[in-house]
Design an enzyme around this catalytic site. Structure first.
Site, short mmCIF file in Angstrom:
data_model
loop_
_atom_site.label_atom_id
_atom_site.label_comp_id
_atom_site.label_asym_id
_atom_site.label_seq_id
_atom_site.Cartn_x
_atom_site.Cartn_y
_atom_site.Cartn_z
N HIS A 79 0.83 -1.22 0.00
CA HIS A 79 0.00 0.00 0.00
C HIS A 79 0.87 1.27 0.00
CE1 HIS A 79 -3.91 1.82 0.72
NE2 HIS A 79 -3.43 2.50 1.74
N ARG B 261 11.95 13.77 11.43
CA ARG B 261 11.84 14.76 10.35
C ARG B 261 10.74 15.80 10.60
NH1 ARG B 261 14.08 10.36 9.17
NH2 ARG B 261 15.63 10.14 7.53
N1 INI Z 1 -2.36 8.16 3.95
C1 INI Z 1 -1.35 8.88 4.46
O1 INI Z 1 -1.31 10.10 4.28
N2 INI Z 1 -0.34 8.26 5.15
C2 INI Z 1 -0.34 6.92 5.37
O2 INI Z 1 0.60 6.41 6.03
C3 INI Z 1 -1.40 6.14 4.85
N3 INI Z 1 -1.43 4.73 5.04
O3 INI Z 1 -0.50 4.18 5.64
O4 INI Z 1 -2.34 4.05 4.64
C4 INI Z 1 -2.43 6.82 4.14
N4 INI Z 1 -3.48 6.14 3.64
C5 INI Z 1 -4.71 6.78 3.22
C6 INI Z 1 -4.70 7.24 1.76
O5 INI Z 1 -3.80 8.33 1.57
C7 INI Z 1 -6.09 7.68 1.31
O6 INI Z 1 -6.52 8.75 2.10
C8 INI Z 1 -7.11 6.55 1.39
O7 INI Z 1 -6.68 5.41 0.69
C9 INI Z 1 -8.48 6.99 0.81
O8 INI Z 1 -8.37 7.40 -0.55
#
Ligand code: INI
Length: 156
Positions: free
Chosen positions: A91, A130
């Site tokens: 993912h 960071r």
């Molecule tokens: N979105 C993030 O900004 N950081 C993450 O670590 C993350 N993880 O790990 O899943 C994440 N997932 C959500 C993604 O960006 C979308 O908002 C979601 O899939 C809906 O479209």
């Protein structure tokens, strides 16, 4: 010897309208990036009243909102702030790739500078480092890069 022409950006945020697009996922990290960015801009002459914060769900949504804001032409620069932290599946890689590409596309299509302040980390510790500790604040660094780019662009 003839002199060289150098074009460099003034690090002066006075009068600039900036949109900060920040994710809600991992907000305990992202809020630090937002704070670092706003602090940087205000210490370089920017005014809080010229700054707009837009919250989005996650990094995957950053490109669309950056593109929409950039296309409005009411902002001199956009800052994309977020944190993607690796889990146990692929993912992470898909989100990082799409967010990075999409944010770059938003900048190129609009001609509006977009600062890239998206952390892509293997661990929460790396993200904390960071976001205002051991490795500085990437929100502030993205703000600096955006500011310099705005000021270079206006001279070209
Ligand atoms: N979105 C993030 O900004 N950081 C993450 O670590 C993350 N993880 O790990 O899943 C994440 N997932 C959500 C993604 O960006 C979308 O908002 C979601 O899939 C809906 O479209």
């Amino acid at each position: 010897m003839e002199s060289v022409t150098t074009i460099a950006g003034r690090m002066d945020a006075a009068g600039l309208k900036i949109a900060v697009v920040a994710t809600r996922v991992n907000d305990f990290i992202v809020d630090r990036l937002v704070g670092g960015a706003l602090d940087y801009l205000e210490r370089h002459g920017g005014r809080a009243s010229d700054m707009t914060i837009v919250r989005v769900p996650g990094a995957f949504e950053l490109p669309l909102i950056c593109q929409k804001l950039a296309a409005k032409k009411t902002f001199d620069g956009i800052l994309a702030l977020g944190a993607v932290i690796r889990g146990g599946t692929p993912h992470f890689d898909y989100i990082c790739a799409e967010a990075t590409k999409g944010i770059a596309q938003a900048m190129m299509a609009s001609g509006t500078p977009v600062g890239f302040g998206l952390l892509t980390c293997d661990t929460i510790e790396q993200a904390v480092e960071r976001a205002g500790s051991k490795s500085g604040n990437k929100g502030a660094e993205a703000a600096a890069a955006m500011l310099e780019t705005i000021r270079v662009l206006e001279q070209l």
